[in-house]
Design a protein around this motif. Structure first.
Motif, PDB file in Angstrom:
ATOM      1  N   LEU A   9     -56.064   9.569  25.852  1.00 44.82           N
ATOM      2  CA  LEU A   9     -54.454  10.166  24.538  1.00 44.82           C
ATOM      3  C   LEU A   9     -53.486  10.226  25.891  1.00 44.82           C
ATOM      4  O   LEU A   9     -52.378   9.453  25.454  1.00 44.82           O
ATOM      5  CB  LEU A   9     -54.517  11.189  24.034  1.00 44.82           C
ATOM      6  N   HIS A  10     -52.862  10.389  26.792  1.00 45.24           N
ATOM      7  CA  HIS A  10     -51.907  10.332  27.856  1.00 45.24           C
ATOM      8  C   HIS A  10     -51.888   9.434  28.129  1.00 45.24           C
ATOM      9  O   HIS A  10     -50.846   8.453  28.302  1.00 45.24           O
ATOM     10  CB  HIS A  10     -52.176  11.661  29.070  1.00 45.24           C
ATOM     11  N   ARG A  11     -53.020   8.355  28.622  1.00 41.79           N
ATOM     12  CA  ARG A  11     -53.279   7.138  29.398  1.00 41.79           C
ATOM     13  C   ARG A  11     -52.130   6.253  28.482  1.00 41.79           C
ATOM     14  O   ARG A  11     -51.216   5.945  28.511  1.00 41.79           O
ATOM     15  CB  ARG A  11     -54.141   6.686  29.612  1.00 41.79           C
ATOM     16  N   ALA A  12     -52.396   6.520  26.659  1.00 44.88           N
ATOM     17  CA  ALA A  12     -51.758   5.732  26.296  1.00 44.88           C
ATOM     18  C   ALA A  12     -50.235   5.805  25.675  1.00 44.88           C
ATOM     19  O   ALA A  12     -49.166   5.136  25.100  1.00 44.88           O
ATOM     20  CB  ALA A  12     -53.082   5.841  24.360  1.00 44.88           C
ATOM     21  N   ALA A  13     -50.216   7.154  25.136  1.00 46.96           N
ATOM     22  CA  ALA A  13     -48.791   7.738  25.411  1.00 46.96           C
ATOM     23  C   ALA A  13     -47.794   7.199  26.881  1.00 46.96           C
ATOM     24  O   ALA A  13     -46.957   7.032  25.699  1.00 46.96           O
ATOM     25  CB  ALA A  13     -48.398   9.270  26.144  1.00 46.96           C
ATOM     26  N   LEU A  14     -48.313   7.067  27.757  1.00 48.75           N
ATOM     27  CA  LEU A  14     -48.242   5.965  28.658  1.00 48.75           C
ATOM     28  C   LEU A  14     -47.816   5.192  29.133  1.00 48.75           C
ATOM     29  O   LEU A  14     -47.001   4.104  29.712  1.00 48.75           O
ATOM     30  CB  LEU A  14     -48.436   6.737  30.265  1.00 48.75           C
ATOM     31  N   SER A  15     -48.727   4.071  27.802  1.00 47.85           N
ATOM     32  CA  SER A  15     -49.282   2.916  27.531  1.00 47.85           C
ATOM     33  C   SER A  15     -49.418   2.438  29.101  1.00 47.85           C
ATOM     34  O   SER A  15     -48.825   1.446  29.299  1.00 47.85           O
ATOM     35  CB  SER A  15     -47.065   2.038  27.271  1.00 47.85           C
ATOM     36  N   LEU A  16     -49.944   3.113  29.550  1.00 53.43           N
ATOM     37  CA  LEU A  16     -51.125   2.353  30.821  1.00 53.43           C
ATOM     38  C   LEU A  16     -52.191   1.792  30.388  1.00 53.43           C
ATOM     39  O   LEU A  16     -53.361   2.684  29.343  1.00 53.43           O
ATOM     40  CB  LEU A  16     -51.298   3.631  32.405  1.00 53.43           C
ATOM     41  N   SER A  17     -52.586   1.093  31.095  1.00 55.35           N
ATOM     42  CA  SER A  17     -53.738   0.411  30.677  1.00 55.35           C
ATOM     43  C   SER A  17     -55.552   1.561  32.013  1.00 55.35           C
ATOM     44  O   SER A  17     -54.420   1.882  32.932  1.00 55.35           O
ATOM     45  CB  SER A  17     -53.915  -0.965  31.289  1.00 55.35           C
ATOM     46  N   LEU A  21     -53.702   2.917  35.210  1.00 53.84           N
ATOM     47  CA  LEU A  21     -54.743   4.345  35.760  1.00 53.84           C
ATOM     48  C   LEU A  21     -54.633   5.096  36.890  1.00 53.84           C
ATOM     49  O   LEU A  21     -55.029   5.962  37.683  1.00 53.84           O
ATOM     50  CB  LEU A  21     -54.710   5.181  34.354  1.00 53.84           C
ATOM     51  N   ALA A  22     -55.746   4.127  36.996  1.00 49.36           N
ATOM     52  CA  ALA A  22     -56.636   4.073  38.304  1.00 49.36           C
ATOM     53  C   ALA A  22     -56.129   3.399  39.291  1.00 49.36           C
ATOM     54  O   ALA A  22     -56.207   4.521  40.743  1.00 49.36           O
ATOM     55  CB  ALA A  22     -57.989   2.471  38.109  1.00 49.36           C
ATOM     56  N   GLU A  23     -55.057   2.730  39.445  1.00 50.75           N
ATOM     57  CA  GLU A  23     -54.153   2.724  40.890  1.00 50.75           C
ATOM     58  C   GLU A  23     -53.218   3.576  41.134  1.00 50.75           C
ATOM     59  O   GLU A  23     -54.004   4.201  42.016  1.00 50.75           O
ATOM     60  CB  GLU A  23     -53.102   1.703  40.597  1.00 50.75           C
ATOM     61  N   LYS A  24     -52.707   4.218  39.870  1.00 48.97           N
ATOM     62  CA  LYS A  24     -51.997   6.013  40.267  1.00 48.97           C
ATOM     63  C   LYS A  24     -52.979   7.007  40.906  1.00 48.97           C
ATOM     64  O   LYS A  24     -52.803   8.118  41.890  1.00 48.97           O
ATOM     65  CB  LYS A  24     -51.438   5.782  39.058  1.00 48.97           C
ATOM     66  N   VAL A  25     -53.789   6.975  40.107  1.00 51.76           N
ATOM     67  CA  VAL A  25     -54.899   8.234  41.210  1.00 51.76           C
ATOM     68  C   VAL A  25     -56.103   7.823  42.053  1.00 51.76           C
ATOM     69  O   VAL A  25     -56.403   8.785  42.369  1.00 51.76           O
ATOM     70  CB  VAL A  25     -55.436   8.892  39.471  1.00 51.76           C
ATOM     71  N   THR A  28     -61.378   3.690  40.395  1.00 47.52           N
ATOM     72  CA  THR A  28     -61.111   2.020  40.195  1.00 47.52           C
ATOM     73  C   THR A  28     -61.489   2.506  39.080  1.00 47.52           C
ATOM     74  O   THR A  28     -61.051   3.046  37.918  1.00 47.52           O
ATOM     75  CB  THR A  28     -63.097   1.621  40.695  1.00 47.52           C
ATOM     76  N   ARG A  29     -60.987   1.081  37.839  1.00 50.12           N
ATOM     77  CA  ARG A  29     -61.241   1.059  36.398  1.00 50.12           C
ATOM     78  C   ARG A  29     -62.521   2.302  36.024  1.00 50.12           C
ATOM     79  O   ARG A  29     -62.072   2.277  34.755  1.00 50.12           O
ATOM     80  CB  ARG A  29     -61.073  -0.001  36.288  1.00 50.12           C
ATOM     81  N   GLN A  30     -63.257   1.691  36.426  1.00 50.28           N
ATOM     82  CA  GLN A  30     -64.711   1.192  35.932  1.00 50.28           C
ATOM     83  C   GLN A  30     -64.580   3.701  36.081  1.00 50.28           C
ATOM     84  O   GLN A  30     -65.531   3.611  35.288  1.00 50.28           O
ATOM     85  CB  GLN A  30     -65.632   1.550  36.569  1.00 50.28           C
ATOM     86  N   THR A  31     -63.969   3.920  36.874  1.00 53.27           N
ATOM     87  CA  THR A  31     -64.522   5.454  37.014  1.00 53.27           C
ATOM     88  C   THR A  31     -63.371   5.686  36.188  1.00 53.27           C
ATOM     89  O   THR A  31     -63.827   6.796  35.404  1.00 53.27           O
ATOM     90  CB  THR A  31     -63.393   6.460  38.134  1.00 53.27           C
ATOM     91  N   VAL A  32     -62.253   5.252  34.956  1.00 49.67           N
ATOM     92  CA  VAL A  32     -61.267   5.903  34.517  1.00 49.67           C
ATOM     93  C   VAL A  32     -62.253   5.605  32.963  1.00 49.67           C
ATOM     94  O   VAL A  32     -62.327   6.581  32.359  1.00 49.67           O
ATOM     95  CB  VAL A  32     -59.859   5.071  34.686  1.00 49.67           C
ATOM     96  N   SER A  33     -62.604   4.644  32.827  1.00 48.96           N
ATOM     97  CA  SER A  33     -63.264   4.376  31.621  1.00 48.96           C
ATOM     98  C   SER A  33     -65.095   5.383  31.620  1.00 48.96           C
ATOM     99  O   SER A  33     -64.618   6.114  30.365  1.00 48.96           O
ATOM    100  CB  SER A  33     -64.281   2.799  31.657  1.00 48.96           C
ATOM    101  N   ALA A  52     -50.340  15.708  37.436  1.00 49.49           N
ATOM    102  CA  ALA A  52     -48.819  15.518  37.907  1.00 49.49           C
ATOM    103  C   ALA A  52     -48.487  14.743  37.257  1.00 49.49           C
ATOM    104  O   ALA A  52     -47.728  14.015  36.030  1.00 49.49           O
ATOM    105  CB  ALA A  52     -48.914  15.491  39.050  1.00 49.49           C
ATOM    106  N   LEU A  53     -49.129  12.993  36.984  1.00 52.38           N
ATOM    107  CA  LEU A  53     -48.909  12.150  36.616  1.00 52.38           C
ATOM    108  C   LEU A  53     -48.725  12.186  34.435  1.00 52.38           C
ATOM    109  O   LEU A  53     -47.791  11.359  34.062  1.00 52.38           O
ATOM    110  CB  LEU A  53     -50.332  11.302  36.838  1.00 52.38           C
ATOM    111  N   PHE A  54     -49.212  13.222  34.203  1.00 52.23           N
ATOM    112  CA  PHE A  54     -48.973  12.933  32.718  1.00 52.23           C
ATOM    113  C   PHE A  54     -48.318  13.703  31.986  1.00 52.23           C
ATOM    114  O   PHE A  54     -47.565  14.544  30.759  1.00 52.23           O
ATOM    115  CB  PHE A  54     -50.384  13.408  31.830  1.00 52.23           C
ATOM    116  N   ASP A  55     -47.528  15.341  33.356  1.00 55.18           N
ATOM    117  CA  ASP A  55     -47.185  15.671  32.988  1.00 55.18           C
ATOM    118  C   ASP A  55     -47.232  17.218  31.927  1.00 55.18           C
ATOM    119  O   ASP A  55     -46.558  17.636  31.632  1.00 55.18           O
ATOM    120  CB  ASP A  55     -45.228  15.160  33.316  1.00 55.18           C
TER     121      ASP A  55
END
Length: 191
Positions: A9-17, A21-25, A28-33, A52-55
Motif C-alpha cells: 500500500l505504501h509503495r503504491a501510494a508513492l507510485s514506486l515499482s 523500492l528495492a533500490e531505495k532500501v 533486490t526486487r525479488q526481496t520486495v516481492s 523513513a521512506l514511507f514516513d
C-alpha cells in the motif's frame, strides 16, 4: 499477516515499482516481492529504511502483525491453560479418591503413589498459576472468558479486580472446609 500489505500500500501510494523500492532500501526486487507476498519479512535495518521512506512509524508499519502475533500468543496460552486444567483436574480427583484404597491395599506404602500424584497435581497447579499471572486473569469470570479466548472489557476487569480480595478469603475457607471433610472421611474409613 499485514506487513506485506502495508508495504504494498505504501509503495503504491508513492507510485514506486518494486524495483524502485528495492533500490531505495538496498535490496533486490525479488526481496520486495517476497515481503509483499508474506514469504519473508524485512530485517530491522530494512524496516527502519521503509519506515523513513514511507514516513510512518515502525509501530504503524507493523501494527497489524503485532496484533496478529498477540492473538496467536493468546491462543497458545488459552490452549495450554485448557490442557493443563484438564490434567490438573484428573490428578486432583485421583489424589482425593485414591488414598483410602491405596492405604488399604499397600498399608503405609500406599502413601508413596499418593504423594507422587499430589506432587504432579501441584506441578500443574503452578503451571496454571503462571499462565493466569502472565495474562492477568484471577477471578472465575476472567478465567472463564480467557479459557474461551475472550477478554473482559475495561469496566468488567475493574469490577473483577475489586472482587479478588474477597474471593481469596472465600477460597481459603473453602479449601479448609474440603480438607476437614476429606480428613473426617479418611479417619472414618480407616477406623
Amino acid at each position: 499477516m499485514e506487513l506485506g500489505n502495508q508495504i504494498k500500500l505504501h509503495r503504491a501510494a508513492l507510485s514506486l515499482s518494486q524495483e524502485e523500492l528495492a533500490e531505495k532500501v538496498y535490496v533486490t526486487r525479488q526481496t520486495v516481492s517476497n515481503w509483499e507476498t508474506g514469504k519473508s519479512y524485512p530485517d530491522i535495518h530494512s524496516l527502519l529504511l521503509l519506515s523513513a521512506l514511507f514516513d510512518v512509524s515502525l509501530d504503524q508499519l507493523i501494527k497489524g502483525d503485532l496484533e496478529t502475533m498477540k492473538q496467536e500468543v493468546n491462543a497458545a496460552d488459552v490452549k495450554a491453560m485448557n490442557r493443563d486444567a484438564i490434567i490438573y483436574t484428573v490428578l486432583l480427583a485421583a489424589t482425593i479418591i485414591l488414598p483410602v484404597p491405596l492405604l488399604k491395599w499397600f498399608d503405609l506404602y500406599g502413601l508413596i503413589p499418593e504423594l507422587l500424584l499430589w506432587g504432579c497435581a501441584m506441578y500443574f497447579a503452578l503451571r496454571l498459576e503462571r499462565i493466569k499471572k502472565a495474562n492477568n486473569v484471577q477471578s472465575y469470570k476472567e478465567i472463564l472468558a480467557f479459557s474461551e479466548g475472550k477478554k473482559l472489557d475495561e469496566i468488567e476487569q475493574k469490577v473483577e479486580a475489586g472482587k479478588r480480595p474477597y474471593q481469596k478469603i472465600l477460597l481459603a475457607l473453602l479449601t479448609a472446609g474440603i480438607t476437614l471433610l476429606v480428613g473426617m472421611v479418611l479417619s472414618w474409613l480407616l477406623l
